[in-house]
Design an enzyme around this catalytic site. Structure first.
Site, PDB file in Angstrom:
ATOM      1  N   GLU A  81      -3.722   6.461  19.431  1.00 15.46           N
ATOM      2  CA  GLU A  81      -4.216   5.357  18.445  1.00 15.46           C
ATOM      3  C   GLU A  81      -3.725   4.247  19.060  1.00 15.46           C
ATOM      4  O   GLU A  81      -2.400   3.998  19.077  1.00 15.46           O
ATOM      5  CB  GLU A  81      -4.167   5.464  17.028  1.00 15.46           C
ATOM      6  CG  GLU A  81      -4.773   4.363  16.568  1.00 15.46           C
ATOM      7  CD  GLU A  81      -4.645   4.560  14.967  1.00 15.46           C
ATOM      8  OE1 GLU A  81      -4.824   5.359  14.454  1.00 15.46           O
ATOM      9  OE2 GLU A  81      -4.692   3.438  14.449  1.00 15.46           O
ATOM     10  N   ARG A 124      -8.541  -6.514  12.969  1.00 16.96           N
ATOM     11  CA  ARG A 124      -7.973  -5.633  14.224  1.00 16.96           C
ATOM     12  C   ARG A 124      -8.716  -4.488  14.260  1.00 16.96           C
ATOM     13  O   ARG A 124      -9.547  -4.176  13.268  1.00 16.96           O
ATOM     14  CB  ARG A 124      -6.616  -5.525  13.668  1.00 16.96           C
ATOM     15  CG  ARG A 124      -5.254  -6.336  13.405  1.00 16.96           C
ATOM     16  CD  ARG A 124      -5.211  -6.927  14.947  1.00 16.96           C
ATOM     17  NE  ARG A 124      -4.506  -6.157  15.845  1.00 16.96           N
ATOM     18  CZ  ARG A 124      -4.285  -6.216  17.082  1.00 16.96           C
ATOM     19  NH1 ARG A 124      -4.679  -7.338  17.677  1.00 16.96           N
ATOM     20  NH2 ARG A 124      -3.502  -5.457  17.730  1.00 16.96           N
ATOM     21  N   ASP A 141      -9.754   1.398   0.456  1.00 21.03           N
ATOM     22  CA  ASP A 141      -9.617   2.760   0.856  1.00 21.03           C
ATOM     23  C   ASP A 141     -11.020   3.514   0.330  1.00 21.03           C
ATOM     24  O   ASP A 141     -11.726   2.645  -0.111  1.00 21.03           O
ATOM     25  CB  ASP A 141      -8.506   3.554   0.146  1.00 21.03           C
ATOM     26  CG  ASP A 141      -7.190   3.308   0.613  1.00 21.03           C
ATOM     27  OD1 ASP A 141      -6.781   2.975   1.784  1.00 21.03           O
ATOM     28  OD2 ASP A 141      -6.341   3.245  -0.263  1.00 21.03           O
ATOM     29  N   ARG A 150       0.814  -1.254  -0.108  1.00 16.47           N
ATOM     30  CA  ARG A 150      -0.038   0.305  -0.068  1.00 16.47           C
ATOM     31  C   ARG A 150       0.918   1.385  -0.060  1.00 16.47           C
ATOM     32  O   ARG A 150       0.390   2.160  -0.381  1.00 16.47           O
ATOM     33  CB  ARG A 150      -0.639  -0.033   1.198  1.00 16.47           C
ATOM     34  CG  ARG A 150      -2.020  -0.787   1.319  1.00 16.47           C
ATOM     35  CD  ARG A 150      -2.599  -0.859   2.737  1.00 16.47           C
ATOM     36  NE  ARG A 150      -3.057   0.252   3.365  1.00 16.47           N
ATOM     37  CZ  ARG A 150      -4.231   1.000   2.975  1.00 16.47           C
ATOM     38  NH1 ARG A 150      -4.791   0.345   2.104  1.00 16.47           N
ATOM     39  NH2 ARG A 150      -4.444   2.100   3.519  1.00 16.47           N
ATOM     40  N   TYR A 182      -9.314  -4.511   2.709  1.00 13.65           N
ATOM     41  CA  TYR A 182      -8.698  -3.459   3.105  1.00 13.65           C
ATOM     42  C   TYR A 182      -8.808  -2.346   2.172  1.00 13.65           C
ATOM     43  O   TYR A 182      -7.851  -1.981   1.531  1.00 13.65           O
ATOM     44  CB  TYR A 182      -7.091  -3.608   3.221  1.00 13.65           C
ATOM     45  CG  TYR A 182      -6.353  -2.691   4.322  1.00 13.65           C
ATOM     46  CD1 TYR A 182      -6.953  -1.581   4.664  1.00 13.65           C
ATOM     47  CD2 TYR A 182      -5.064  -3.120   4.757  1.00 13.65           C
ATOM     48  CE1 TYR A 182      -5.908  -0.444   5.417  1.00 13.65           C
ATOM     49  CE2 TYR A 182      -4.397  -2.200   5.604  1.00 13.65           C
ATOM     50  CZ  TYR A 182      -5.031  -1.279   5.686  1.00 13.65           C
ATOM     51  OH  TYR A 182      -4.081  -0.186   6.378  1.00 13.65           O
ATOM     52  N   ARG A 188       0.340   5.575  16.667  1.00 14.70           N
ATOM     53  CA  ARG A 188       0.244   6.901  16.288  1.00 14.70           C
ATOM     54  C   ARG A 188      -0.571   7.914  17.053  1.00 14.70           C
ATOM     55  O   ARG A 188      -1.390   7.540  17.774  1.00 14.70           O
ATOM     56  CB  ARG A 188      -0.072   7.288  14.724  1.00 14.70           C
ATOM     57  CG  ARG A 188      -1.302   6.440  14.173  1.00 14.70           C
ATOM     58  CD  ARG A 188      -1.657   6.337  12.846  1.00 14.70           C
ATOM     59  NE  ARG A 188      -2.731   5.425  12.496  1.00 14.70           N
ATOM     60  CZ  ARG A 188      -3.073   5.010  11.310  1.00 14.70           C
ATOM     61  NH1 ARG A 188      -2.435   5.483  10.263  1.00 14.70           N
ATOM     62  NH2 ARG A 188      -4.079   4.256  11.100  1.00 14.70           N
ATOM     63  N   ARG A 231      10.396   6.035  -1.929  1.00 17.45           N
ATOM     64  CA  ARG A 231      11.002   6.808  -3.157  1.00 17.45           C
ATOM     65  C   ARG A 231      12.524   6.929  -2.688  1.00 17.45           C
ATOM     66  O   ARG A 231      12.956   6.875  -1.758  1.00 17.45           O
ATOM     67  CB  ARG A 231      10.260   7.898  -3.019  1.00 17.45           C
ATOM     68  CG  ARG A 231       8.817   7.900  -3.260  1.00 17.45           C
ATOM     69  CD  ARG A 231       8.094   9.070  -3.824  1.00 17.45           C
ATOM     70  NE  ARG A 231       6.515   8.766  -3.778  1.00 17.45           N
ATOM     71  CZ  ARG A 231       5.974   9.280  -2.903  1.00 17.45           C
ATOM     72  NH1 ARG A 231       6.277   9.747  -1.621  1.00 17.45           N
ATOM     73  NH2 ARG A 231       4.512   9.083  -2.710  1.00 17.45           N
TER      74      ARG A 231
HETATM   75  N1  UDP Z   1       3.434   0.655   8.003  1.00 16.14           N
HETATM   76  C1  UDP Z   1       4.501   0.401   8.788  1.00 16.14           C
HETATM   77  N2  UDP Z   1       5.111   1.818   9.359  1.00 16.14           N
HETATM   78  C2  UDP Z   1       4.501   2.891   9.342  1.00 16.14           C
HETATM   79  C3  UDP Z   1       3.270   2.850   8.625  1.00 16.14           C
HETATM   80  C4  UDP Z   1       2.789   1.877   7.945  1.00 16.14           C
HETATM   81  O1  UDP Z   1       5.193  -0.559   8.765  1.00 16.14           O
HETATM   82  O2  UDP Z   1       4.992   3.790   9.758  1.00 16.14           O
HETATM   83  C5  UDP Z   1       2.697  -0.604   7.491  1.00 16.14           C
HETATM   84  C6  UDP Z   1       2.053  -1.297   8.644  1.00 16.14           C
HETATM   85  O3  UDP Z   1       2.120  -2.680   8.513  1.00 16.14           O
HETATM   86  C7  UDP Z   1       0.570  -0.842   8.145  1.00 16.14           C
HETATM   87  C8  UDP Z   1       0.766  -0.551   6.725  1.00 16.14           C
HETATM   88  O4  UDP Z   1       1.861  -0.269   6.505  1.00 16.14           O
HETATM   89  O5  UDP Z   1      -0.400  -1.574   8.500  1.00 16.14           O
HETATM   90  C9  UDP Z   1      -0.432   0.208   5.921  1.00 16.14           C
HETATM   91  O6  UDP Z   1      -0.264   1.521   6.619  1.00 16.14           O
HETATM   92  P1  UDP Z   1      -1.161   2.831   6.333  1.00 16.14           P
HETATM   93  O7  UDP Z   1      -0.777   4.096   6.702  1.00 16.14           O
HETATM   94  O8  UDP Z   1      -1.856   2.549   4.833  1.00 16.14           O
HETATM   95  O9  UDP Z   1      -2.426   2.175   7.331  1.00 16.14           O
HETATM   96  P2  UDP Z   1      -3.885   2.926   7.603  1.00 16.14           P
HETATM   97  O10 UDP Z   1      -3.679   4.556   7.473  1.00 16.14           O
HETATM   98  O11 UDP Z   1      -4.902   2.284   6.576  1.00 16.14           O
HETATM   99  O12 UDP Z   1      -4.190   2.430   8.997  1.00 16.14           O
END
Ligand code: UDP
Length: 369
Positions: free
Chosen positions: A304, A249, A352, A172, A350, A280, A176
C-alpha cells in the site's frame, strides 16, 4: 412517476439506506460510477488462488453497537478473525498498537504495567493540552515511541507535518500498559465469510442498480428521476467546488502473487520508517482462517502506497483550512432541498464501517417516521 429515492453511490451508506427504504415499500434506484457494488469495501476472489482480496485495502468489521451488529448479520456470517497489527521499524518487528510488549522491546527493559506511567512521564514533555497529532501522540506515549512508530508512518500516509494534523487521527488507536495487542477494543469483530461484496448483493436484492454511471455526467436528468436524492459522493464535488477542494488522501496497491505459503505471517504489516516507500503490506490469506481450501504454495500480497488521487478519495485530511471549507459546504447542504448527504465522502468524516451503518440506519428511521 418519479422514484421516491435516487441513491448516488452503492457503498455502505447508500446500500444500507436503499435496503431500509426498499423494505419499507419505497421505490429506489441506486447508481454508482464504479463498475461494482460496495464502494471501498468491495472484495473479490483473486483469480487463480481463490484468496478473497479487499481491493481497496483490508477492512476489518468491528463495532460495539448491538443494533448495527444484529443488522449486518442479516446479510452475512462473520468469521472469528481478531485484528492484530505488527509494525517494522529499522528492520525489527514490533507489536501494535503500542503496548507493554512494544515498550519493553523498544527500550530493552522489563517494565511491569504499574511502572509504565512513571517511565513515560518524563518523555511526554509536559504536554497536557495537545493541539495537534504530534502533541497528542507525545502526550500519550512520549517522544521516542512517537518518533519510532507514529511520525514516519503519519508523514507517509498524510504527506503533512504531523503538527498540521488533528489529534483525532491518532486518538483512533488505543495504547496500552498491558500485553493486550488487540487492535480494536470492540465487543464484536470479524471478517465476513465470503468477503464484503455478497453483503451488498444481498442488501440490494430486488432493488434496481445501475453501475458504471456517473451522476454528474447527466445531473439534471438524474435529479428529475426522483423526489429525493441520497448523495454519498464527495461533498465539494456536489457543490461544484464552489469554495475550493477539500483535501483527501488516497492509496494505491501493488498486488503480487508469490510462490510461497506465507509471506509475512500476518494480515497487515505496517512499515514505520519514512525511508520505506510503502505504508503497509496486506496479506489477505490471513483474514480467512476458516477457509478449508487455503491454497498451498501461493499467496497474494498488496503493498500500500499513500498518494493523492482526486478520482479516488479515501481519507479526509481535515486540516484547519479543510474544516473551515467544510463548514461552508455544510451551510449549502442545509439550504439544499430534497437531498440527503451521508457517508465518509459526503460528510468528510474519517468513519469506520459500523459508524456509516449506524448513520444510514438512523437517517432511514428519520425518513420513515
Ligand atoms: N498510525 C501510525 N502508525 C501506525 C499505524 C497508524 O502512526 O503504524 C497513525 C497514522 O497517523 C494513521 C492513524 O494512526 O493515519 C490511523 O491508523 P489506522 O490504522 O486507524 O488507519 P486505517 O486503517 O484507517 O488506514
Amino acid at each position: 412517476m418519479p422514484l421516491d429515492y435516487l441513491i448516488v453511490g452503492a457503498g455502505l451508506f447508500g446500500s444500507v439506506f436503499a435496503q431500509q427504504m426498499h423494505e419499507a415499500g419505497r421505490s429506489v434506484l441506486v447508481i454508482d460510477r464504479r463498475p461494482h457494488l460496495g464502494g471501498n469495501c468491495y472484495s473479490e476472489d483473486h483469480p487463480g488462488t481463490n484468496i478473497t482480496v479487499h481491493r481497496y485495502g483490508t477492512h476489518i468489521f468491528h463495532t460495539n453497537n448491538d443494533h448495527v451488529w444484529r443488522y449486518i448479520n442479516r446479510f452475512t456470517e462473520f468469521n472469528r478473525y481478531q485484528h492484530r497489527v505488527l509494525t517494522t521499524h529499522r528492520d525489527r518487528v514490533y507489536s501494535l498498537p503500542i503496548n507493554l510488549a512494544t515498550i519493553n522491546q523498544f527500550y530493552g527493559v522489563n517494565l511491569k504495567p504499574s511502572e509504565v506511567e512513571a517511565f513515560l512521564a518524563p518523555r511526554r514533555e509536559g504536554i497536557t493540552q495537545p493541539r495537534n497529532l504530534e502533541e497528542k501522540a507525545i502526550s500519550l506515549v512520549g517522544r521516542d515511541l512517537y518518533e519510532a512508530f507514529i511520525k514516519g508512518y503519519t508523514i507517509k500516509q498524510w504527506d503533512r507535518d504531523p503538527r498540521e494534523l488533528p489529534a483525532a487521527i491518532v486518538a483512533r488507536l488505543p495504547w496500552r500498559t498491558s500485553y493486550d495487542d488487540a487492535y480494536f477494543d470492540d465487543r464484536y469483530q470479524g471478517i465476513p465469510v465470503g468477503g464484503y461484496t455478497p453483503i451488498f448483493e444481498r442488501m440490494l436484492e430486488g432493488i434496481d442498480v445501475e453501475l458504471g454511471v456517473d451522476f454528474f455526467d447527466n445531473r439534471a436528468a438524474w435529479e428529475a428521476r426522483a423526489r429525493r436524492i441520497v448523495y454519498t459522493g464527495p461533498i465539494d464535488r456536489f457543490h461544484g467546488y464552489r469554495f475550493g477542494r477539500l483535501a483527501w488522501r488516497s492509496v494505491r496497491f501493488e498486488v503480487e502473487q508469490l510462490d510461497c505459503d506465507d509471506f509475512q505471517g500476518t494480515s497487515v504489516m505496517n512499515y514505520a520508517d519514512v525511508e520505506t516507500p510503502w505504508t503497509r503490506i496486506h496479506e489477505p490469506k490471513h483474514l480467512h482462517r476458516e477457509k478449508t481450501h487455503r491454497p498451498a504454495g501461493t499467496t497474494v500480497i498488496m503493498r500500500e502506497y499513500s498518494q493523492v488521487d482526486p478520482e479516488a478519495p479515501y481519507y479526509p485530511v481535515n486540516t484547519e483550512a479543510d474544516r473551515r471549507m467544510l463548514a461552508r459546504y455544510e451551510e449549502l447542504n442545509a439550504a439544499t432541498q430534497g437531498v440527503i448527504f451521508g457517508g465518509r465522502l459526503a460528510e468528510y468524516k474519517y468513519y469506520d464501517m459500523h459508524q456509516v451503518i449506524a448513520g444510514a440506519l438512523a437517517r432511514a428511521r428519520r425518513e420513515l417516521t
